[in-house]
Structure formats: structure tokens, C-alpha cells
Design a protein around this motif. Sequence first.
Motif, PDB file in Angstrom:
ATOM      1  N   PRO A  35       0.798  -1.234   0.000  1.00 52.13           N
ATOM      2  CA  PRO A  35       0.000   0.000   0.000  1.00 52.13           C
ATOM      3  C   PRO A  35       0.828   1.279   0.000  1.00 52.13           C
ATOM      4  O   PRO A  35       0.347   2.315  -0.443  1.00 52.13           O
ATOM      5  CB  PRO A  35      -0.842  -0.108   1.280  1.00 52.13           C
ATOM      6  CG  PRO A  35      -0.225  -1.179   2.084  1.00 52.13           C
ATOM      7  CD  PRO A  35       0.558  -2.051   1.175  1.00 52.13           C
ATOM      8  N   ASP A  36       2.074   1.227   0.476  1.00 55.11           N
ATOM      9  CA  ASP A  36       2.912   2.420   0.514  1.00 55.11           C
ATOM     10  C   ASP A  36       3.726   2.603  -0.760  1.00 55.11           C
ATOM     11  O   ASP A  36       4.573   3.492  -0.830  1.00 55.11           O
ATOM     12  CB  ASP A  36       3.866   2.366   1.710  1.00 55.11           C
ATOM     13  CG  ASP A  36       3.104   2.399   3.030  1.00 55.11           C
ATOM     14  OD1 ASP A  36       1.993   2.956   3.051  1.00 55.11           O
ATOM     15  OD2 ASP A  36       3.620   1.863   4.023  1.00 55.11           O
ATOM     16  N   LEU A  37       3.468   1.802  -1.759  1.00 53.00           N
ATOM     17  CA  LEU A  37       4.208   1.854  -3.019  1.00 53.00           C
ATOM     18  C   LEU A  37       4.008   3.207  -3.688  1.00 53.00           C
ATOM     19  O   LEU A  37       2.894   3.722  -3.752  1.00 53.00           O
ATOM     20  CB  LEU A  37       3.708   0.743  -3.940  1.00 53.00           C
ATOM     21  CG  LEU A  37       4.533   0.419  -5.162  1.00 53.00           C
ATOM     22  CD1 LEU A  37       5.884  -0.134  -4.751  1.00 53.00           C
ATOM     23  CD2 LEU A  37       3.805  -0.612  -5.997  1.00 53.00           C
ATOM     24  N   SER A  38       5.092   3.785  -4.169  1.00 47.26           N
ATOM     25  CA  SER A  38       5.028   5.082  -4.831  1.00 47.26           C
ATOM     26  C   SER A  38       5.236   4.892  -6.328  1.00 47.26           C
ATOM     27  O   SER A  38       6.194   4.251  -6.750  1.00 47.26           O
ATOM     28  CB  SER A  38       6.114   5.998  -4.261  1.00 47.26           C
ATOM     29  OG  SER A  38       6.139   7.222  -4.957  1.00 47.26           O
ATOM     30  N   THR A  39       4.335   5.444  -7.121  1.00 50.49           N
ATOM     31  CA  THR A  39       4.486   5.414  -8.577  1.00 50.49           C
ATOM     32  C   THR A  39       4.475   6.839  -9.106  1.00 50.49           C
ATOM     33  O   THR A  39       3.784   7.712  -8.564  1.00 50.49           O
ATOM     34  CB  THR A  39       3.360   4.611  -9.261  1.00 50.49           C
ATOM     35  OG1 THR A  39       2.103   5.115  -8.843  1.00 50.49           O
ATOM     36  CG2 THR A  39       3.452   3.139  -8.931  1.00 50.49           C
ATOM     37  N   HIS A  40       5.251   7.061 -10.151  1.00 45.87           N
ATOM     38  CA  HIS A  40       5.300   8.384 -10.767  1.00 45.87           C
ATOM     39  C   HIS A  40       3.974   8.639 -11.470  1.00 45.87           C
ATOM     40  O   HIS A  40       3.476   7.789 -12.205  1.00 45.87           O
ATOM     41  CB  HIS A  40       6.478   8.463 -11.746  1.00 45.87           C
ATOM     42  CG  HIS A  40       6.700   9.842 -12.253  1.00 45.87           C
ATOM     43  ND1 HIS A  40       6.097  10.293 -13.396  1.00 45.87           N
ATOM     44  CD2 HIS A  40       7.434  10.860 -11.764  1.00 45.87           C
ATOM     45  CE1 HIS A  40       6.469  11.549 -13.605  1.00 45.87           C
ATOM     46  NE2 HIS A  40       7.279  11.915 -12.623  1.00 45.87           N
ATOM     47  N   LYS A  41       3.402   9.816 -11.259  1.00 44.61           N
ATOM     48  CA  LYS A  41       2.051  10.098 -11.761  1.00 44.61           C
ATOM     49  C   LYS A  41       1.952  10.075 -13.286  1.00 44.61           C
ATOM     50  O   LYS A  41       0.919   9.688 -13.821  1.00 44.61           O
ATOM     51  CB  LYS A  41       1.556  11.437 -11.238  1.00 44.61           C
ATOM     52  CG  LYS A  41       2.393  12.620 -11.705  1.00 44.61           C
ATOM     53  CD  LYS A  41       1.880  13.920 -11.145  1.00 44.61           C
ATOM     54  CE  LYS A  41       2.796  15.050 -11.611  1.00 44.61           C
ATOM     55  NZ  LYS A  41       2.360  16.327 -11.126  1.00 44.61           N
ATOM     56  N   ASN A  42       3.009  10.446 -13.994  1.00 45.94           N
ATOM     57  CA  ASN A  42       2.944  10.475 -15.459  1.00 45.94           C
ATOM     58  C   ASN A  42       3.451   9.196 -16.107  1.00 45.94           C
ATOM     59  O   ASN A  42       2.836   8.679 -17.033  1.00 45.94           O
ATOM     60  CB  ASN A  42       3.737  11.667 -16.011  1.00 45.94           C
ATOM     61  CG  ASN A  42       3.148  12.985 -15.579  1.00 45.94           C
ATOM     62  OD1 ASN A  42       1.942  13.099 -15.392  1.00 45.94           O
ATOM     63  ND2 ASN A  42       3.990  13.975 -15.389  1.00 45.94           N
ATOM     64  N   SER A  43       4.577   8.705 -15.634  1.00 49.22           N
ATOM     65  CA  SER A  43       5.207   7.562 -16.302  1.00 49.22           C
ATOM     66  C   SER A  43       4.696   6.217 -15.787  1.00 49.22           C
ATOM     67  O   SER A  43       4.861   5.203 -16.451  1.00 49.22           O
ATOM     68  CB  SER A  43       6.724   7.618 -16.129  1.00 49.22           C
ATOM     69  OG  SER A  43       7.084   7.373 -14.779  1.00 49.22           O
ATOM     70  N   GLY A  44       4.131   6.184 -14.591  1.00 50.70           N
ATOM     71  CA  GLY A  44       3.696   4.925 -14.000  1.00 50.70           C
ATOM     72  C   GLY A  44       4.837   4.108 -13.421  1.00 50.70           C
ATOM     73  O   GLY A  44       4.642   2.992 -12.942  1.00 50.70           O
ATOM     74  N   LYS A  45       6.051   4.668 -13.445  1.00 49.16           N
ATOM     75  CA  LYS A  45       7.208   3.943 -12.927  1.00 49.16           C
ATOM     76  C   LYS A  45       7.154   3.842 -11.409  1.00 49.16           C
ATOM     77  O   LYS A  45       6.642   4.718 -10.728  1.00 49.16           O
ATOM     78  CB  LYS A  45       8.499   4.655 -13.326  1.00 49.16           C
ATOM     79  CG  LYS A  45       8.785   4.586 -14.784  1.00 49.16           C
ATOM     80  CD  LYS A  45      10.097   5.261 -15.073  1.00 49.16           C
ATOM     81  CE  LYS A  45      10.427   5.088 -16.537  1.00 49.16           C
ATOM     82  NZ  LYS A  45      11.837   5.197 -16.778  1.00 49.16           N
ATOM     83  N   LEU A  46       7.718   2.749 -10.895  1.00 54.50           N
ATOM     84  CA  LEU A  46       7.844   2.570  -9.461  1.00 54.50           C
ATOM     85  C   LEU A  46       8.984   3.451  -8.974  1.00 54.50           C
ATOM     86  O   LEU A  46      10.050   3.493  -9.584  1.00 54.50           O
ATOM     87  CB  LEU A  46       8.129   1.107  -9.138  1.00 54.50           C
ATOM     88  CG  LEU A  46       7.094   0.111  -9.669  1.00 54.50           C
ATOM     89  CD1 LEU A  46       7.574  -1.306  -9.430  1.00 54.50           C
ATOM     90  CD2 LEU A  46       5.748   0.341  -9.031  1.00 54.50           C
TER      91      LEU A  46
END
Length: 128
Positions: A35-46
Motif C-alpha cells: 500500500p505504501d508503493l510510490s508510482t510516478h504520476k505520469n510515467s507509472g514507474k515505481l
Amino acid sequence: QNKNIGQTFEEYDTVILAIGRVANTRHLNLHSTFPDLSTHKNSGKLVGNFNQVGTHLYAVGDVFEEESHVKKGVVGKYDLTSVAIRAGQFLAHRLYSGEAEKRNKVVEYKSVPFSVFTPKELGVIGET
């Protein structure tokens, strides 16, 4: 030049078309387990540090972005196979090597060479 419709035509030796790509991580449903995973808002990268994006979860290559790069606004600049391979090797050394020298190695992004294969060759080393 066609003045009737306002178009101008020019001739070039080489035209480079650069298209983007998006990391296909959204469909993996990783947020249900992490649940704490961060993804870049534009690229979808982790997004993470030293390839770690969650507890016992690591990523390399086109699906990973170093948090320090995101803060600088530099995203997707190093989506190269050779960089992903090296990052994977360094990650394996950090996780499993008994040698301290190998455990502390990270990819030096400031000196990544790359080239563009066109009829007019282009090569670059480092940040541009």
C-alpha cells in the motif's frame, strides 16, 4: 510554400521522432500488497531508492525511477537496456554479495553513454 492553406514545407536530411513509453505497472495491482508503493504520476514507474520500492520489493529498468531523479524532475532519461542490465547486476551484488566493495556499487547515471542510430550518427555521454 502553399500560401492558400498556410502550410510551409521544408526538406531535411534527418528527422528524429521521439515517442514516449509508459511503464505497464498499473495492471499488476501492486498497491493491494504494497500500500505504501510510490508510482510516478505520469510515467507509472515505481519510485524508490537503490532499486527498492517496497519491503522485499525491488525494480530495475524501464519500470523503476530513482527517487532523487524524480525530485530533480529527471524522469525516464535512462531507459536503456545496458543501464537496466547494470542496475540489475548491482542490485544482485547489494543483496547477495559477501564483498563490501560490491554491495556498495550503484549505477553512475552522470556518465551513461548512449547513441542514436540514424543516417547522421549522434552520440552523447553524461547529462545533457
